[in-house]
Design an enzyme around this catalytic site. Structure first.
Site, PDB file in Angstrom:
ATOM      1  N   ASP A  49     -22.984  -5.423 -13.497  1.00  0.00           N
ATOM      2  CA  ASP A  49     -23.544  -6.269 -12.444  1.00  0.00           C
ATOM      3  C   ASP A  49     -24.909  -6.730 -12.958  1.00  0.00           C
ATOM      4  O   ASP A  49     -25.400  -6.223 -13.968  1.00  0.00           O
ATOM      5  CB  ASP A  49     -23.696  -5.457 -11.137  1.00  0.00           C
ATOM      6  CG  ASP A  49     -24.343  -6.281 -10.024  1.00  0.00           C
ATOM      7  OD1 ASP A  49     -23.909  -7.418  -9.784  1.00  0.00           O
ATOM      8  OD2 ASP A  49     -25.305  -5.796  -9.393  1.00  0.00           O
ATOM      9  N   SER A  50     -25.514  -7.653 -12.218  1.00  0.00           N
ATOM     10  CA  SER A  50     -26.861  -8.098 -12.603  1.00  0.00           C
ATOM     11  C   SER A  50     -27.892  -6.990 -12.385  1.00  0.00           C
ATOM     12  O   SER A  50     -29.026  -7.126 -12.837  1.00  0.00           O
ATOM     13  CB  SER A  50     -27.247  -9.312 -11.757  1.00  0.00           C
ATOM     14  OG  SER A  50     -27.236  -8.952 -10.385  1.00  0.00           O
TER      15      SER A  50
ATOM     16  N   CYS B  42     -19.593  -8.026  -9.604  1.00  0.00           N
ATOM     17  CA  CYS B  42     -20.558  -9.041  -9.199  1.00  0.00           C
ATOM     18  C   CYS B  42     -19.762 -10.289  -8.847  1.00  0.00           C
ATOM     19  O   CYS B  42     -19.013 -10.807  -9.684  1.00  0.00           O
ATOM     20  CB  CYS B  42     -21.505  -9.323 -10.359  1.00  0.00           C
ATOM     21  SG  CYS B  42     -22.613 -10.712 -10.083  1.00  0.00           S
TER      22      CYS B  42
ATOM     23  N   GLU C 282     -32.844  -4.516  -4.964  1.00  0.00           N
ATOM     24  CA  GLU C 282     -33.304  -4.070  -6.293  1.00  0.00           C
ATOM     25  C   GLU C 282     -34.601  -3.265  -6.190  1.00  0.00           C
ATOM     26  O   GLU C 282     -34.892  -2.441  -7.046  1.00  0.00           O
ATOM     27  CB  GLU C 282     -33.516  -5.259  -7.230  1.00  0.00           C
ATOM     28  CG  GLU C 282     -32.252  -5.892  -7.730  1.00  0.00           C
ATOM     29  CD  GLU C 282     -31.431  -5.022  -8.693  1.00  0.00           C
ATOM     30  OE1 GLU C 282     -32.022  -4.350  -9.553  1.00  0.00           O
ATOM     31  OE2 GLU C 282     -30.194  -5.016  -8.551  1.00  0.00           O
TER      32      GLU C 282
ATOM     33  N   CYS D 265     -21.429 -10.362  -1.747  1.00  0.00           N
ATOM     34  CA  CYS D 265     -22.307 -10.024  -2.882  1.00  0.00           C
ATOM     35  C   CYS D 265     -22.376  -8.504  -2.938  1.00  0.00           C
ATOM     36  O   CYS D 265     -22.522  -7.847  -1.896  1.00  0.00           O
ATOM     37  CB  CYS D 265     -23.694 -10.616  -2.647  1.00  0.00           C
ATOM     38  SG  CYS D 265     -24.969  -9.986  -3.767  1.00  0.00           S
TER      39      CYS D 265
ATOM     40  N   HIS E 183     -24.555  -6.492  -3.786  1.00  0.00           N
ATOM     41  CA  HIS E 183     -25.801  -5.833  -3.345  1.00  0.00           C
ATOM     42  C   HIS E 183     -25.804  -5.573  -1.827  1.00  0.00           C
ATOM     43  O   HIS E 183     -26.509  -4.681  -1.355  1.00  0.00           O
ATOM     44  CB  HIS E 183     -27.017  -6.700  -3.682  1.00  0.00           C
ATOM     45  CG  HIS E 183     -27.440  -6.621  -5.124  1.00  0.00           C
ATOM     46  ND1 HIS E 183     -26.708  -7.176  -6.146  1.00  0.00           N
ATOM     47  CD2 HIS E 183     -28.524  -6.046  -5.702  1.00  0.00           C
ATOM     48  CE1 HIS E 183     -27.334  -6.952  -7.299  1.00  0.00           C
ATOM     49  NE2 HIS E 183     -28.432  -6.269  -7.053  1.00  0.00           N
TER      50      HIS E 183
HETATM   51  N1  DGL Z   1     -24.490  -8.630  -7.101  1.00  0.00           N
HETATM   52  C1  DGL Z   1     -24.296  -9.999  -7.417  1.00  0.00           C
HETATM   53  C2  DGL Z   1     -23.102 -10.564  -6.657  1.00  0.00           C
HETATM   54  O1  DGL Z   1     -22.213  -9.834  -6.246  1.00  0.00           O
HETATM   55  C3  DGL Z   1     -25.425 -10.965  -7.300  1.00  0.00           C
HETATM   56  C4  DGL Z   1     -26.834 -10.539  -7.413  1.00  0.00           C
HETATM   57  C5  DGL Z   1     -27.703 -11.527  -8.151  1.00  0.00           C
HETATM   58  O2  DGL Z   1     -28.020 -12.597  -7.607  1.00  0.00           O
HETATM   59  O3  DGL Z   1     -28.014 -11.200  -9.274  1.00  0.00           O
HETATM   60  O4  DGL Z   1     -22.997 -11.737  -6.480  1.00  0.00           O
END
Ligand code: DGL
Length: 266
Positions: free
Chosen positions: A12-13, A75, A153, A185, A187
């Site tokens: 993931d990011s 992600c 984050e 998302c 997160h």
């Molecule tokens: N966790 C990522 C997602 O599911 C996105 C987070 C980011 O913008 O880096 O889209």
């Protein structure tokens, strides 16, 4: 029966994929897992799809170099921009993530579904195709949520700033009478309690983390990639960003107890 003791790769990011990691751990406890947080290039959601493709390729290459047998793109943004490309480039199986439009459309009682996700996910062709394919007759209301991922984050999941942002993004959807909200998302599940507080009991929240873990289990079975190990698998973390910061946020989000149960190393 074939056996494959190589680790599963997840990326993931940043920390978003940790919720997916936990689900995979509970369904496939014996598997070794390598989690790659591309924190140096966070956030993905506001970047051009071509840039996200390059980042997803680099993250995958890092995992493949470590010898993973399968990659989970935990992600939505990276899956939307790069999943088909990754499948063309690498001979291993991939499991990706898309906003759960299908179950949301099947489950809505009043035909009004809200989706929160990054700008990248909501603007991509994959999302448009999902809505066209699975949401016939359903009104899908979307909301991009800048800065929410940054909050997660930072390990902030219930602060007044988080609640304020959530009201800004969710109140307009509530005013349009949604009865279902898709967390598009990875997160956002870390904000679930705060989101529940804002939307109230009448709105069903849909998070795809468990379904993704089930898909991982299916792919391991169908490709004969299951490991043969008695004890708990090992979780190892890699990050392209500062290690100490990543360690702190993992402890904050998963709790010290959960961190202990991840027999991982950084
Ligand atoms: N966790 C990522 C997602 O599911 C996105 C987070 C980011 O913008 O880096 O889209």
């Amino acid at each position: 029966m074939a056996v494959d003791n190589r680790p599963l790769g997840i990326f993931d990011s940043g920390v978003g994929g940790l919720a997916v990691l936990q689900e995979i751990k509970s369904l496939c406890p014996h598997e070794d897992i390598l989690y790659y947080a591309d924190s140096a290039h966070f956030p993905y959601g506001s970047q051009e799809p071509q840039v996200v493709q390059q980042l997803a390729m680099a993250a995958t290459a890092a995992l493949v170099d470590e010898g993973v047998k399968l990659v989970v793109v935990a992600c939505n943004t990276a899956s939307s921009a790069a999943l088909s490309l990754l499948r063309q480039r690498y001979p291993i199986p991939f499991v990706g993530m898309v906003p759960a439009i299908k179950p949301a459309s099947a489950g809505t009682r009043n035909g009004r579904v809200g989706v929160i996700a990054t700008q990248g996910t909501l603007q991509g062709q994959v999302f448009a195709d999902l809505v066209a394919q699975f949401a016939e007759g359903v009104t899908v209301l979307t909301q991009a949520c800048p800065y929410l991922v940054e909050m997660v984050e930072d390990g902030e999941t219930a602060s007044p700033q988080v609640l304020c942002l959530l009201h800004r993004y969710l109140d307009p959807l509530l005013a349009q009478d949604i009865d279902t909200l898709v967390l598009g998302c990875t997160h956002y599940p870390f904000l679930r309690l705060a989101i529940e507080k804002v939307v109230g009991e009448g709105v069903t929240i849909i998070d795809a983390s468990h379904a993704v873990a089930q898909q991982v289990e299916r792919v391991l079975n169908s490709h004969h990639l299951n490991c043969q190990r008695e004890g708990q698998g090992r979780v190892t973390f890699l990050t392209s960003g500062p290690q100490e910061r990543f360690r702190e946020v993992v402890a904050r989000l998963l709790g010290p107890q959960a961190l202990l149960s991840l027999t991982g190393s950084l």
